[in-house]
Design a protein around this motif. Structure first.
Motif, short mmCIF file in Angstrom:
data_model
loop_
_atom_site.label_atom_id
_atom_site.label_comp_id
_atom_site.label_asym_id
_atom_site.label_seq_id
_atom_site.Cartn_x
_atom_site.Cartn_y
_atom_site.Cartn_z
N LEU A 87 0.83 -1.21 0.00
CA LEU A 87 0.00 0.00 0.00
C LEU A 87 0.86 1.26 0.00
CD1 LEU A 87 -2.73 1.46 0.26
CD2 LEU A 87 -2.55 1.16 2.74
N VAL A 88 1.83 1.31 0.89
CA VAL A 88 2.68 2.50 0.99
C VAL A 88 3.53 2.67 -0.26
CG1 VAL A 88 4.63 3.50 2.25
CG2 VAL A 88 2.71 2.50 3.50
N CYS A 89 4.05 1.58 -0.80
CA CYS A 89 4.85 1.65 -2.02
C CYS A 89 4.01 2.18 -3.18
CB CYS A 89 5.43 0.28 -2.36
SG CYS A 89 6.51 0.27 -3.82
N ALA A 90 2.77 1.72 -3.30
CA ALA A 90 1.89 2.20 -4.37
C ALA A 90 1.61 3.68 -4.23
CB ALA A 90 0.59 1.39 -4.36
N LEU A 91 1.40 4.14 -3.00
CA LEU A 91 1.12 5.57 -2.78
C LEU A 91 2.34 6.43 -3.12
CD1 LEU A 91 -0.89 5.39 0.57
CD2 LEU A 91 -1.78 6.03 -1.68
N ILE A 92 3.52 5.94 -2.77
CA ILE A 92 4.73 6.73 -3.00
C ILE A 92 5.13 6.73 -4.47
CG2 ILE A 92 7.22 6.84 -2.55
CD1 ILE A 92 6.65 5.95 0.30
N LYS A 93 5.06 5.57 -5.12
CA LYS A 93 5.56 5.46 -6.49
C LYS A 93 4.48 5.62 -7.54
CE LYS A 93 9.23 4.47 -7.41
NZ LYS A 93 10.40 5.33 -7.67
N GLY A 94 3.20 5.62 -7.13
CA GLY A 94 2.12 5.67 -8.10
C GLY A 94 2.16 6.90 -8.99
N GLY A 95 2.49 8.05 -8.41
CA GLY A 95 2.55 9.27 -9.21
C GLY A 95 3.64 9.21 -10.26
N ASP A 96 4.75 8.56 -9.93
CA ASP A 96 5.87 8.45 -10.86
C ASP A 96 5.58 7.41 -11.94
OD1 ASP A 96 8.44 9.02 -11.85
OD2 ASP A 96 9.29 7.33 -10.76
N TRP A 97 5.06 6.27 -11.53
CA TRP A 97 4.75 5.20 -12.48
C TRP A 97 3.48 5.48 -13.28
CZ3 TRP A 97 5.40 0.94 -8.23
CH2 TRP A 97 6.76 0.72 -7.99
N GLY A 98 2.56 6.21 -12.67
CA GLY A 98 1.24 6.41 -13.25
C GLY A 98 0.22 5.61 -12.47
N TRP A 99 -0.91 6.26 -12.12
CA TRP A 99 -1.90 5.58 -11.29
C TRP A 99 -2.61 4.46 -12.02
CZ3 TRP A 99 -1.00 6.48 -6.52
CH2 TRP A 99 -0.50 7.72 -6.11
N GLY A 100 -2.55 4.47 -13.35
CA GLY A 100 -3.12 3.37 -14.11
C GLY A 100 -2.10 2.35 -14.55
N ASP A 101 -0.85 2.52 -14.13
CA ASP A 101 0.20 1.58 -14.51
C ASP A 101 -0.05 0.21 -13.91
OD1 ASP A 101 3.16 1.25 -15.53
OD2 ASP A 101 3.14 0.45 -13.48
N ARG A 102 0.38 -0.81 -14.63
CA ARG A 102 0.11 -2.18 -14.19
C ARG A 102 0.75 -2.48 -12.83
NH1 ARG A 102 1.58 -6.75 -18.41
NH2 ARG A 102 -0.05 -5.58 -19.52
N THR A 103 1.97 -1.99 -12.61
CA THR A 103 2.63 -2.24 -11.33
C THR A 103 1.89 -1.56 -10.18
OG1 THR A 103 4.77 -2.34 -12.48
CG2 THR A 103 4.81 -2.05 -10.08
N THR A 104 1.48 -0.32 -10.41
CA THR A 104 0.73 0.40 -9.37
C THR A 104 -0.57 -0.32 -9.03
OG1 THR A 104 1.63 2.49 -10.21
CG2 THR A 104 -0.26 2.62 -8.73
N LEU A 105 -1.30 -0.70 -10.06
CA LEU A 105 -2.57 -1.40 -9.84
C LEU A 105 -2.36 -2.75 -9.15
CD1 LEU A 105 -4.39 -0.63 -13.22
CD2 LEU A 105 -4.78 0.44 -10.98
N THR A 106 -1.26 -3.42 -9.50
CA THR A 106 -0.96 -4.71 -8.87
C THR A 106 -0.70 -4.53 -7.38
OG1 THR A 106 -0.01 -5.60 -10.90
CG2 THR A 106 0.61 -6.67 -8.85
N LEU A 107 0.07 -3.49 -7.04
CA LEU A 107 0.33 -3.23 -5.62
C LEU A 107 -0.94 -2.88 -4.87
CD1 LEU A 107 3.65 -1.18 -5.88
CD2 LEU A 107 3.38 -3.46 -4.93
#
Length: 497
Positions: free
Chosen positions: A211-231
């Motif tokens: 959860l924390v990793c997705a919140l921190i990196k989501g903006g950089d990766w993109g909120w619709g990015d596959r990695t973000t959504l997976t996290l």
């Protein structure tokens, strides 16, 4: 006589030195973040991780570490925790990159979990009656004093030396604490320790970490990015498995039955809301002071004193206040003050004096100070005596998760607001976006952090008012002076980072 007195208070001295280290390393680091970022070429995400690596590892390991200490020996785990914390502090001090510093901070969190899990247990075994009340009162004074002085001490160290010394200064304190603990702290164990929960440890760590990793990196990766959504998908699944595993165990490390008690649940929510709303604000307000208003670390630390110093004095008076009015009312008022304070701070602008936010800082300090010991008092009051350690450990976990998720979540909001400036800059004519516009955008992003924190604290206030029953404190079965001492100490407070 002097030797006997030294022996008598030796365990207290060792535990208080450890507590001093743990609490200083929460607030002292915040004022150093801009200097760290400049020196190590770090970005906003790096600064978030420097705070969250410590909070996450501490939160994830705290409950199981207590079970291990009960089994193998509390002094042994306490000493290992001191050594780990000292080694990690040295590694932080010599870090050559932001990534290395993040890893070292995580190692600090591992040592911190050992110290948090054993400190109060050592005091409980070493002292009884009036001596225990005195010990808990001293423990609480160190807790509050370290939080209050952290920003000022951090700022002074940065000005006199550099940011590395905020970590290296820990080393002589660690050595002194080890010497005292080896000589004066007796070894204690639980005759019937609960088993170590490896499944719960894994599922909880993965869930919160994702959860924390997705919140921190989501903006950089993109909120619709596959990695973000997976996290974001892994987090609830893993936490669901954690809940399932705890429900099926006879001696869980996270006792869900306690959460069925409305007052305990309300106190846990209040602990989370207090940490999530304030510690996220601390990080980004400090960035505003140093990067927009061009203050140094000492000036930034001084500007945070209205929060930390008032929190210290409010915490000292919270025990007496709880004897007059219900804990529910105190917590509702505390979180309400925090919500109003954060809302008032939205008046801060890139061109205004920092004193515009002074009323809000005062309200936040009042709310923070009233909330911490009152949450501890509620926890002790409603938990059965044999579950006091589990209850305070859970309370501390809620606090640390609040710190980590607050810093990460508000960081996502903050960085998203700043990213809109980059978009505007690319669309605007060359040179038309001056530094004043960038500073104003920074202030706008900070406003969103304030609004978010205010909403979290406001919801926490409502839920505290609805869930917490007007319980009597101190806890049933705990002498009044002991319970008030535990409450004043902020039992289970965790880092406040």
């Amino acid at each position: 006589m002097a030797e006997r007195e030294t022996w008598r208070w030796g365990p207290l001295a060792a535990v208080c030195l450890a507590q001093l280290l743990l609490m200083l390393d929460v607030t002292i680091v915040i004022v150093a973040l801009p200097d760290v970022a400049r020196d190590l070429s770090g970005d906003l995400q790096s600064m978030q991780l420097i705070v969250d690596a410590y909070a996450l590892t501490l939160a994830a390991l705290l409950l199981n570490t207590g079970a291990i200490a009960d089994r193998v020996g509390r002094r042994l785990v306490f000493l290992i925790g001191l050594v780990v914390f000292g080694v990690a502090s040295a590694l932080c001090g010599v870090a050559g990159s932001a990534a290395f510093l993040v890893v070292a901070r995580g190692l600090q969190g591992i040592g911190g979990a050992m110290l948090f899990a054993t400190g109060l247990a050592i005091l409980g075994a070493a002292y009884q009656g009036a001596d225990r009340a005195k010990a808990l009162g001293a423990f609480g004074a160190v807790f509050g004093g370290a939080v209050a002085l952290g920003p000022l001490v951090g700022g002074a160290i940065i000005e006199l030396a550099n940011w590395r010394w905020i970590f290296l200064v820990n080393l002589p304190v660690v050595v002194l604490a080890v010497v005292i603990a080896v000589r004066y702290v007796p070894e204690t164990r639980d005759e019937r320790p609960r088993p170590v929960d490896w499944i719960g440890q894994l599922t909880f760590t993965v869930g919160i970490g994702a959860l924390v990793c997705a919140l921190i990196k989501g903006g950089d990766w993109g909120w619709g990015d596959r990695t973000t959504l997976t996290l974001f998908a892994v987090a609830p699944v893993s936490l669901g498995l954690f809940t399932f595993s705890q429900a099926r165990q006879r001696q869980p490390m996270f006792d869900l039955a306690l959460l069925r008690n409305r007052s305990f649940a309300g106190g846990a929510i209040a602990a989370f809301a207090t940490s999530a709303s304030l510690f996220g604000m601390f990080v980004y307000l400090t960035l505003f002071f140093q990067q927009v208003e061009n203050t140094n670390g000492l000036e930034a630390g001084t500007r945070l004193l209205p929060v930390t110093v008032l929190a210290f004095f409010a915490a000292a008076g919270a025990g007496r206040l709880s004897a007059v009015v219900s804990a529910r009312l105190v917590l509702t008022v505390a979180l309400g003050c925090t919500a109003l304070g954060l809302l008032q701070m939205t008046m801060l602008d890139s061109g205004s004096s920092w004193t515009v936010a002074l009323p809000g800082l005062v309200l936040c300090g009042l709310g923070f100070g009233l909330a911490n010991p009152t949450v501890a008092a509620v926890t002790l009051a409603v938990a059965p005596p044999h579950q006091a350690a589990t209850a305070t450990g859970m309370n501390s976990t809620f606090r640390q998760v609040g710190v980590a998720s607050g810093v990460a979540g508000m960081g996502a909001i903050f960085s998203h607001a700043l990213r809109s400036v980059d978009i505007a800059a690319r669309r605007a004519p060359a040179g038309s976006l001056d530094s004043a516009a960038v500073h104003q955008a920074f202030a706008t992003a900070l406003d969103r952090v304030f609004f978010t924190g205010s909403a979290i604290a406001g919801v926490g206030a409502v839920l505290a008012a609805v869930l917490i029953r007007p319980v009597e404190t101190p806890a049933v079965g705990v002498p009044r002076e002991e319970a008030s001492g535990a409450a004043a100490s902020g039992v289970g407070a965790g880092s406040a980072a």
